[in-house]
Every structure is written in structure tokens, then in C-alpha cells.
Write an enzyme that holds these catalytic residues in place. Sequence first.
Site, mmCIF file in Angstrom:
data_model
loop_
_atom_site.group_PDB
_atom_site.id
_atom_site.type_symbol
_atom_site.label_atom_id
_atom_site.label_comp_id
_atom_site.label_asym_id
_atom_site.label_seq_id
_atom_site.Cartn_x
_atom_site.Cartn_y
_atom_site.Cartn_z
ATOM 1 N N CYS A 65 0.858 -1.195 0.000
ATOM 2 C CA CYS A 65 0.000 0.000 0.000
ATOM 3 C C CYS A 65 0.889 1.237 0.000
ATOM 4 O O CYS A 65 1.804 1.346 0.808
ATOM 5 C CB CYS A 65 -0.904 -0.006 1.231
ATOM 6 S SG CYS A 65 -1.904 1.487 1.353
ATOM 7 N N GLY A 73 -5.738 -1.683 -13.505
ATOM 8 C CA GLY A 73 -6.262 -1.032 -14.690
ATOM 9 C C GLY A 73 -6.913 -1.937 -15.710
ATOM 10 O O GLY A 73 -7.131 -1.519 -16.849
HETATM 11 C C1 FMN Z 1 -10.672 2.046 -2.864
HETATM 12 C C2 FMN Z 1 -9.577 1.047 -2.923
HETATM 13 C C3 FMN Z 1 -9.249 0.315 -1.787
HETATM 14 C C4 FMN Z 1 -8.247 -0.627 -1.813
HETATM 15 N N1 FMN Z 1 -7.965 -1.349 -0.697
HETATM 16 C C5 FMN Z 1 -7.059 -2.365 -0.758
HETATM 17 C C6 FMN Z 1 -6.856 -3.216 0.351
HETATM 18 O O1 FMN Z 1 -7.469 -3.087 1.391
HETATM 19 N N2 FMN Z 1 -5.941 -4.224 0.211
HETATM 20 C C7 FMN Z 1 -5.252 -4.432 -0.933
HETATM 21 O O2 FMN Z 1 -4.472 -5.367 -0.999
HETATM 22 N N3 FMN Z 1 -5.423 -3.624 -2.009
HETATM 23 C C8 FMN Z 1 -6.320 -2.602 -1.940
HETATM 24 N N4 FMN Z 1 -6.523 -1.808 -3.051
HETATM 25 C C9 FMN Z 1 -5.772 -2.078 -4.280
HETATM 26 C C10 FMN Z 1 -6.585 -2.934 -5.261
HETATM 27 O O3 FMN Z 1 -6.788 -4.204 -4.741
HETATM 28 C C11 FMN Z 1 -5.871 -3.076 -6.608
HETATM 29 O O4 FMN Z 1 -4.641 -3.696 -6.387
HETATM 30 C C12 FMN Z 1 -5.618 -1.741 -7.299
HETATM 31 O O5 FMN Z 1 -6.738 -0.892 -7.149
HETATM 32 C C13 FMN Z 1 -5.297 -1.875 -8.784
HETATM 33 O O6 FMN Z 1 -6.309 -2.526 -9.507
HETATM 34 P P1 FMN Z 1 -7.483 -1.732 -10.308
HETATM 35 O O7 FMN Z 1 -6.820 -0.754 -11.209
HETATM 36 O O8 FMN Z 1 -8.224 -2.812 -11.014
HETATM 37 O O9 FMN Z 1 -8.301 -1.062 -9.268
HETATM 38 C C14 FMN Z 1 -7.533 -0.841 -3.006
HETATM 39 C C15 FMN Z 1 -7.844 -0.095 -4.154
HETATM 40 C C16 FMN Z 1 -8.858 0.831 -4.125
HETATM 41 C C17 FMN Z 1 -9.165 1.616 -5.360
#
Ligand code: FMN
Lengths: 276, 276, 304, 304
Positions: free
Chosen positions: D128, D244
Site C-alpha cells: 500500500c 487497470g
Molecule cells: C478504494 C480502494 C481500496 C483498496 N484497498 C485495498 C486493500 O485493502 N488491500 C489491498 O491489498 N489492495 C487494496 N486496493 C488495491 C486494489 O486491490 C488493486 O490492487 C488496485 O486498485 C489496482 O487494480 P485496479 O486498477 O483494477 O483497481 C484498493 C484499491 C482501491 C481503489
Amino acid sequence: MHDIPSFSFSRPARLEQPQAVRIEQIVDEAKNIKSFYFSLDADCKAGQFLMVWLPGVGMKPMAVSSQSGKLASITTAAVGSFSKRLFELKVGDRMGVQGPYGKPFDLDAGKSFVLVGGGYGTATMVFLADQLLAKNKKVTMICGARSKEYLLYTDRFKAMKMETLYCTDDGSFGRKGFVTQALKEALKEKPDCICTCGPEPMMKAVLGMAQEAKIRCQLSIERYMKCGIGICGSCCIDPTGERICTEGTVFDAKRAAALTEFGRYHRDGSATRHDF
Amino acid sequence: MHDIPSFSFSRPARLEQPQAVRIEQIVDEAKNIKSFYFSLDADCKAGQFLMVWLPGVGMKPMAVSSQSGKLASITTAAVGSFSKRLFELKVGDRMGVQGPYGKPFDLDAGKSFVLVGGGYGTATMVFLADQLLAKNKKVTMICGARSKEYLLYTDRFKAMKMETLYCTDDGSFGRKGFVTQALKEALKEKPDCICTCGPEPMMKAVLGMAQEAKIRCQLSIERYMKCGIGICGSCCIDPTGERICTEGTVFDAKRAAALTEFGRYHRDGSATRHDF
Amino acid sequence: MADIRIELLGMKLRNPTILASGIVGSTKASVAFAAANGAGAVTIKSVTRDRRDGFANPTIITFEAGMLNAVGYSNPGAKQAAMEFADLSDIPVPVIGSLTGTKTEDFVYVMQQLKGCPFAAIEMPLSCPHTPGFGTMAGQHSPEATKEITKAVVKETKLPVIVKLSPVIQEIADVAKAAEKAGAAAINMGNTAGPGMIINTGLKKPVLSGTAGGISGPALRPLAVRCVYDIYKAVKIPIIGTGGVMTGNDAIEMLMAGAQAVGIGTAIHYRGIDVFNKVSKEIAQFMDQEGYRSIKEMVGAAHA
Amino acid sequence: MADIRIELLGMKLRNPTILASGIVGSTKASVAFAAANGAGAVTIKSVTRDRRDGFANPTIITFEAGMLNAVGYSNPGAKQAAMEFADLSDIPVPVIGSLTGTKTEDFVYVMQQLKGCPFAAIEMPLSCPHTPGFGTMAGQHSPEATKEITKAVVKETKLPVIVKLSPVIQEIADVAKAAEKAGAAAINMGNTAGPGMIINTGLKKPVLSGTAGGISGPALRPLAVRCVYDIYKAVKIPIIGTGGVMTGNDAIEMLMAGAQAVGIGTAIHYRGIDVFNKVSKEIAQFMDQEGYRSIKEMVGAAHA
Ligand SMILES: Cc1cc2nc3c(=O)[nH]c(=O)nc-3n(C[C@H](O)[C@H](O)[C@H](O)COP(=O)(O)O)c2cc1C
Ligand SMILES: Cc1cc2nc3c(=O)[nH]c(=O)nc-3n(C[C@H](O)[C@H](O)[C@H](O)COP(=O)(O)OP(=O)(O)OC[C@H]3O[C@@H](n4cnc5c(N)ncnc54)[C@H](O)[C@@H]3O)c2cc1C
Ligand SMILES: Cc1cc2nc3c(=O)[nH]c(=O)nc-3n(C[C@H](O)[C@H](O)[C@H](O)COP(=O)(O)OP(=O)(O)OC[C@H]3O[C@@H](n4cnc5c(N)ncnc54)[C@H](O)[C@@H]3O)c2cc1C
Ligand SMILES: Cc1cc2nc3c(=O)[nH]c(=O)nc-3n(C[C@H](O)[C@H](O)[C@H](O)COP(=O)(O)O)c2cc1C
Ligand code: FES
Ligand code: FES
């Protein structure tokens, strides 16, 4: 020129970010309740909400309580840190506003409507009444509050072409007793649809009466909201997991009755459960 | 809902990336010159070019030499590593294609046109003739090559409703001599506009004749190109810095005459200067 | 209309938009073209010791959130560049020279070669994410390397030296402080991010011949703004905010984060070569509406 | 129609789309909702030792190239989560538990608490970019820390452990190798990038209360694809490609880079909760058109 399917999809045109708006007018509605008017370049519908941002303080969902041309309003009850800071704002000050969000009430659910509002839920009901009357629907408004000083929009209601029934717990204005009493009477006229927004126990009672009377019913439900756009999950409700910000706020009786959580418990910002 | 100007602008809808296309047809045009036909989901205009990608080899600008419905073509001369690899492709093979790019010829520059093409510049001229004839313009085509075996599109030209004059350096087909000779005669008919694409010394001579005869002239100019979309700067020309891929490829006589670099030198991919 | 002129490192700029390095810029004519379209100042494409062809094409592509490039510092080399930029008298705005290298000696060598060019300042990217031997691929973005290279180049010239950083380091303030200590006159924050990759699914290959390339444009902006914000708290020297500036509002975001001027590159693709004029107009419009009288009033405003 | 089923870590998935952690996911009902809309598997939102409220709102906003979030691991704590996810029998797809912490002991503690939950696998973000004490802000993304934390958690459970990496490190292969050596069963590549910042120019403030937040959505994809491509060359364990993915073509890019499945989060905003159904359908359509019979045939195809 694609041999390969490109799977294009239409991107949301709007950026989901707060925009700086200027407060144009502030109205004292009742004890600890104020309406804030500002110009908004978006069309709102009753049942929808805005995310209101005070930098350094927070951002909270607030129902739209009116819109006329570009001038829209929210109506806020001073209860905690956010709302109290909002109350310190003056005309000319700025705040951030984002939205509107949520599925609105269906205005075409019939010809005659009974609206039941309690607390700041009345904000949603008065805006709904505006929109229903503009469509020449018959509207009966039922408002409940602890006592006279908590009743909202009494002047606005007076100017509207509808019957308004006030109920106060202490009888200080209108009838003494709960809104359910007044609703019982109003149902005798067999309205096409009941719409309600307010404290959840109240809405639960209204839902029960509507189902018993076999009258269509729409409820605007609230849950803790962070994003307002269907991502954070803080507003997901048991057992379907539907997002109140996106699949709601408005549910019809059948969908609402399926929500085992409705009227029983809700979650806070950490997803910890609390009973009503 | 913006109090603040948001300065939105319309984003290019197209992604500037090569798309995989399948080669539908390959035509031997002349010695070391082939046309490759493929389906293209974009409208091309004469004077525009495509970026053609062979993974692991390179990506080069190629003029559009025809388009009929979704079927488009390029015509390539085998000169170096890229074009030679392109020549190894067979019908059914795939390549990447991106574009089209560049400002095209103005088809409304008059009623009668003389087109002067040399080398693979004839690719642009034959496509231009297609488009002019579709607009019922009068067209005279002048083509030059070293000798008969290098002449392009002789069959295509035959089928087109226009006069075609061939010039070869060795007189093996058409008249012996340079295209300027043929152009001189053609100018007697006072055409409205001369269009040309080919080796830069040839174009420079054509430009000079057009200016002397006070006839409108459009030239499609080439420079080393990497991006095709106006970013890398490899096609910028002295002294204006205009980008041939974006402000060109087509220049009118006045703008072309202002280019001190035109007909004198050009730059390679590292921006190192080379004289013609 | 609001006054959008600024002063930066002794340069007087008619507006705070600067053509970023490597977007056109290999020739005098190409930077003149950006100046003719409104740029407040222009930066040449980075020059290396020897002539470089860079990566084979494709070198530049776009995706729905921005641009990817792996050009690989193609340039004619220091000697030819010194000739190209020997006389800048007909360019109406300040021209910033840009140089880079694989070793500290190379930076110094190029600086010596370019000494005769009438640049208003010298910029050095220590931050290219996709060219082997340069930038982040060579560790030039560490505080230590930044200090060493900056010191060596500052010693070599009287011109103000702008150090251009990479947004990939989370502790970006440490790098900016190292540059400041070593004598940098300003920070350009910054270069492209990533690198990123786009694969063509039909041809089953990464599109860029360098396989991965630096990410620029809208995708980059929040990252660049955050870095500017962090650096503003850490150093006293001015910052040029570069990365994804498309509109006047984007430029003002950069200013409020702490930049005194903005670099613009990829936006030329989105809005045309006259994006400098457009952004300048939008900045002025914003200032008029919000009651700002000078760019200065907005610089760092988000920190209050 | 093409067969889009896959096997991953012993889980049988009807399609290669997985709900990413933290997009909904704090409750059983919320992951069931994603499953009802087509997800091949679902991941819960990461759980920490104690209850956390996370950052104040605003926590999630969008910009033209993607999304920014600084939620800050709000969750009800390990004990309450263990109750929430005690019975998963009515969820028709594999559920992946996610846990995180500030110290190795915390990871172990949460793992112990969640032992009773019938998860199909355990995922741990070490990545994170915006929560103090966690992920990249605590150095958990270094090869050393990755090794230590992974080892400790792997010892604690019989479930396959997925380590979720950060795309901000350029030498990402080193981190993946460290995780593999320490016993990780798979890599999730990966988390959000940045962090980035958006400033509201009217109110002159960063919008997110955490000021900076992780970048997800389209802006992130090329970065994530490049990381998957690099890791595929370095490790033998399977990769989940996250970042993405909006369309079937995006998913196939991930597969061709080397992923065996894709995580999907932000796309829910762009295309609705049924994005899992949509992307699955588009993958099948692509396969039919291009003549692929199984997902496996595409995995790593861009390396050939
Ligand atoms: C609102 C939000 C909350 C997230 N919370 C977590 C989390 O608690 N644990 C985690 O491993 N990743 C968390 N992520 C990361 C997502 O799991 C993911 O890795 C990241 O958003 C990239 O993928 P995407 O572009 O499809 O959203 C979070 C992402 C978003 C947008
Ligand atoms: C769809 C919707 C519409 C709303 N419309 C209005 C309205 O028109 N007028 C109005 O005054 N309030 C409205 N609220 C409630 C409002 O968002 C705040 O909860 C309220 O202002 C209290 O916040 P506070 O910080 O002042 O008090 P706090 O002390 O922080 O909270 C008091 C109580 O409000 C609830 N609450 C706090 N934060 C949130 C949140 N982010 N989302 C939901 N509930 C929360 C909790 O139950 C909490 O116990 C609405 C909420 C929702 C979900
Ligand atoms: C607008 C435009 C349209 C073109 N149309 C055609 C066409 O229709 N048919 C055709 O055969 N060729 C066309 N070309 C030239 C083509 O792009 C290649 O240059 C040519 O194929 C030679 O490449 P090669 O690798 O085979 O040979 P190389 O040995 O690599 O190059 C031979 C010569 O071609 C030129 N050249 C190489 N690369 C480029 C480049 N990226 N951009 C411009 N010039 C370059 C150089 O002068 C070089 O000396 C066009 C070029 C431009 C700029
Ligand atoms: C095609 C291209 C070439 C670039 N070449 C250079 C370069 O030579 N030197 C340099 O310092 N930066 C170079 N950059 C980085 C840009 O100067 C700029 O920092 C980056 O693109 C972010 O800004 P933008 O989003 O406005 O483009 C290049 C960027 C692009 C897109
Ligand atoms: S408020 Fe975030 S999903 Fe509804
Ligand atoms: S080819 Fe790149 S600017 Fe013209």
C-alpha cells in the site's frame, strides 16, 4: 482498423471530484436544522444525494432538498463534528460538492402519492413533492418530528398545492403521535404509492403498513458512505451486498423487504456492526 | 457544478497504437515494388500516411496508395532492412498498422489537375487521382522512372479516366527524359493545380515551374518520422520547425518555398543533417 | 486580464509554460515553433556526448490515459548540437539547454561542448526510466548520484543548473535536497514514470521496441503533483512542475502544489502545438475569476 | 465458445477475473455481490489486527486517467472479520482472505485469527503506497522485508499464500524472487502506484484527507503489465495481474505478459459491478476470433 475487438466502453464523462461552490443563501429551517443553497451545474432528482466536502473536516453524503434552475440546496441537522462545522459557514463561503449520486424515486409509480418524512429525511420528501407536483401528481405529505420546533419546511409546504399532515410526539403542532397514525388515515384514500425517508424504524413501520395494504412503496435508505460511487463498499447492505449509493438509495418494497439488515443494524466507517 | 472553469477539451478518441491487420492481397507493381492490401477501419485521404509495424524490425511511415471501402493498401519499394522484411510477408500474415496521419491534398483546389509522381511517390499520386476522379475533376498524370521495369500502376492507370504520360530516363517506355519535360507541355493547357510527390530534387523542379507559370501547386513532403503524431520532432523542417507528419505532409507552393531546407538537406533519426 | 508573467532563475517569462525536453526540440527550428505557439520558455531535447540513434521504432504510442515513449535519447551528439544551437538570437523566449550522460564525465563533457550556446539555463535529467545506462536504470536518481553529477556540472558553468528528477522515488524530497545542496538552481519535477508496457494482443508483442517506456500525460499528473508538493516542503530553490499538464487548471494545481512554472510535453498531442497559448489563456481566466493578480500568489497555496 | 475456465493454486475458477481487495469486500454480502455479477473468485478487503477507521473522507476520487484512493485500511479488526467470514458456504466462487499489518507479528496474529474461515487462499499486500506504517511507507516492499513477512505467514497456514507487490519498484523481479523463495504460492502484481495527489484549485487543498493516495485504473495498467512481464521471467509461481484491467483486451494483455488470472477493482466504477461478466465475455470473444482454445495458450505469449 481493428482486426482485434477493441471492447471500447463509454467512459464516465464526469470526474468524481468535489467542485468548489459558493454558498448563496442559508435558511434556518428548524431547531439545529439549516438549508444551504448554492449553484450546481447538474440535474438532481429526489432520492439522490451529494457528497459535501469541508477541507480538513470531512466529506459526507447529504440529500438534495431542492433544485430550481442552477440553485440547489441541502438541509443539514447539526449532530456531530461535520455538521457543526458546516453550520459555521456564511453566505459567500465556499465548500466542495460532488455528485449527485444514487438511483432516484420513480415519479411514474402512479397518480396519487403519500410521502412520509421524519427528521432530515423530510429533505428528500420535500424535493420529491416538488418533482411530483411538477408532473401534476396528487401529493399528501406526512411529516413527523419530536415537537413543533423540529418541524421542517412549514413555509415551503404551505406554498405547495398538496395536503400536509404534521405529527409531533408531544402534540405541540399538528396531531400528537407518530406518522404511522396519520398514514393509516391517508391510506383510506387508496393512494397509488407511498414514498418514505427518515429514521429506519419509522420506515420499517411504513413498509409494513404498505405491504399489508398492498400499496406500492418506495424507500430511500441510508448507510455509512465514503465514496458515493460504488467502490469502497461501506454502504453495502446484507444479505445482497447491494450498494446503497449505487443500487440505492431508493428501493421498492419487495427489494427492501429482502434486506435482512434493514431496520435491524448498520455498519460504521470501519464496517463494525451496530444495532439500531 | 463548476464554479471553477474546468477547461475541458476533447480528447483524441483514437489510441495511437498499431492495430493488427491481416494482409489480404499482395501485388507486384514493378521491380522491387509491391503493394500490400489489408482491411482498415478508417478513412484515408491522399497525402496521408500510415505507420506500418513489423514487430522486432521497426515501424515506418508509408503513404496510402489506395482505399476502397475497408480495403486499403500501401506500396513499398525494397530498399533497406524494413522494406525487405516486409517483402517476406505472405497473404494471411499479420502486421501492425497505425494512422492515417497528416494533412491531405486539397481536392477543391480547382477543376483540372496535373499530378507528377516519381518513385514510390507515385503511390500518393495514384490515390490522389482516384479521389480527384471521384469528384469529377480533370486529371493528367505524369509518371517518371529510371526505366520501364520501375514504372508503377500501369494497369491501374489504364483503367482510369485520365491522360497518363510516362517518362523514363532511358526511354524504355513512354518518352525519354525527365517528368519536367512532360510537365512543361501539360502546363500549356493551363491546369488549375499541380500536385506532386516523389524525390525532392524532382519536386523542387516542379515547384519552380509552377511558381514561374503562376499555377497553384501542392507538394507532399517526406522527412524522417518516428512517431507520426507530432511529438518526437524528427520530422521538423527548417526554418519554421513545422512537423511534416502534422502540419504536412502536404504544403502549398508558398509554404514550401519558405522551407530553406527543402531540396537541400534532411535529417536522420538522430537529427544528424544530410545533404540531398 | 491577470498578469501571468514570471521571473525564474533570472529569466523573464511572458507566461509560466515551458516546452518540456524531448518533445520536438532536436533542432533550433523546432523549439522556435513552440515559442511561436506561445511557450514562455523552451527546452531542447537532451544532448549526449556522442550521436545516438536511440531505440528502433515504435518509440512513441498512446493509451487511453496518456503516452508511452522509449525514444532512447536519440540526438546528433554534443558537437553537432553545439552548432545547431550556436545562435539563438531569433528565438523570442529563453532557451534551456538539456544534457545527459551515462557517467559524470560525460555530463561534464557535454556541458563543455555546449558552453558557447547562448542558453538561459542548463537542465539535466537524472531520471529517464527506460534507457539503459541512463537515469533510473543507472541509479542516477539516488540522492548520492544526484549530488555527484550536479556538483560536477555546476562547477563547469555559470548558468543556473536545473536538475530533473524522477517521480518513481517515494522519498523524493531527499533527492531534491541532495540536488539543492550540490548547487542546483532549480528542480524540474519531473520526468516520465514507470516504465510501462503495452502489448499488442493481435501480434502478441510489446509495442515499443524498447519493450517498456516512460509514462507521460494525464496518467502521470497526480504523481507529479504529489512530488512537487513534497519537494516544496523540503527545498528553497524554485520548482518547475512537469507531468500531465493539459489545461490551465492542471497548471494551477502544479503552482498550488509549489511549482513556479510548468513543463508541457504530451499535451501537444492532446491539444495541439498551440497548447502553450491555450493554457496561458486559461490560467489568466482562472486568475481573473478567482481574483489573483500574480502567479506568485498561487505558488504553494495548497500548503496553507 | 472458448473455454475460459482456469485452475489457480488448486482453485477452480469459472473465468480468470478476480475481485481485487478493498473494492467493496468488507462484508461477506459485498463479495457475494461481485460473485453474483460474474467474478471467478473474490478477495476480501484487507484485515488488520485491530479495528481501523482509516482516513477521514474524502478517501476516493477519480481523475481523467483513473482513480486515487487513500482509504487507510479501514476494517473492523481481525476478530470481527473472523466472524464475518466464518461461513462462506453460500458464495459460489473461491474467496481469498486478505490480511496486512505494520509488523511481522501482526501479520501472524491476523492469520491466526482468520484460521477458522474457509478461505481458498490468503493474500498479503506488502505494497500500500499511502497508509503510514504499512506497505511502501514502512519499507515492506523491499526484498528483505518481503522475505521475512512471507516466511512468517507461510509457516502459520496450510493455505497458499499470495504476496501482493507494489509497482513502484523498478527492480520488481528481485522482490518477486524473494517472495517465491520465502514460500509464496503466487504473486499478485499488484497494488496501486504513486501515491498521487489532486488539488482542488478553488478550495486550494489536496482533495484526499490523506493528501496523497494510490493510483488505480487505466493510468496504472501499462505499469502493472510491465511488472508482470518482468516477474514472469524471474519466477515460476503463478502471477495474478492487477491494475487497470477494464476490458477483455486489457485482461489478455495481462495474460500475454505472463499472468494466469487478473484482478479487477477500479473497472467497477467505469463499467459497473457486472464488469466481471463483461470482461469474461470479451475474453471468450477474443479467443474465438483468434483461435485460442484455452486461457493457458495465451499466458506469457508476449515473451515468445
Ligand atoms: C478504494 C480502494 C481500496 C483498496 N484497498 C485495498 C486493500 O485493502 N488491500 C489491498 O491489498 N489492495 C487494496 N486496493 C488495491 C486494489 O486491490 C488493486 O490492487 C488496485 O486498485 C489496482 O487494480 P485496479 O486498477 O483494477 O483497481 C484498493 C484499491 C482501491 C481503489
Ligand atoms: C444518502 C444519505 C443522505 C443523507 N442526507 C442527509 C441530509 O439530508 N441531512 C443531514 O443532516 N444528514 C444527512 N445524512 C447524514 C450525514 O451524511 C451525516 O451522517 C451527518 O451529517 C452527521 O455527520 P456528523 O459528522 O455531523 O456527525 P457524526 O457524529 O460524525 O455522525 C453522527 C451519525 O451520523 C452517521 N454518519 C456519520 N458519517 C456518515 C456517513 N459518511 N455516511 C452515513 N452516515 C454517517 C452515523 O450514524 C453517525 O453515528 C445523509 C446520509 C446518507 C447516507
Ligand atoms: C510520409 C512518408 C511516406 C512514405 N511513403 C512510402 C511509401 O509509400 N513507400 C515506400 O516504400 N516508402 C515510403 N516512405 C519511406 C519509408 O518510410 C522508409 O523510409 C523506407 O521503407 C525505407 O526503409 P528501410 O528500413 O527499408 O530502409 P533504410 O535502409 O532503413 O532506409 C533507407 C532510407 O529511407 C529513409 N528512411 C528510413 N527510415 C525512415 C523513416 N522512419 N521515416 C522517413 N524516412 C526514412 C532514409 O532516408 C533512409 O536513408 C515514406 C516516408 C515518409 C516520411
Ligand atoms: C517522446 C518523449 C521524449 C522525451 N525525451 C526527453 C529527453 O530527451 N530529456 C528529458 O529530460 N525528458 C524527456 N522526456 C520527458 C518530458 O520532458 C517530460 O518530463 C514528461 O514527458 C512529462 O511531461 P508531460 O506529461 O507534459 O509530457 C520525454 C518525453 C516524451 C514523451
Ligand atoms: S459509499 Fe462507497 S460503495 Fe457506496
Ligand atoms: S514524426 Fe514525430 S513529430 Fe513528426
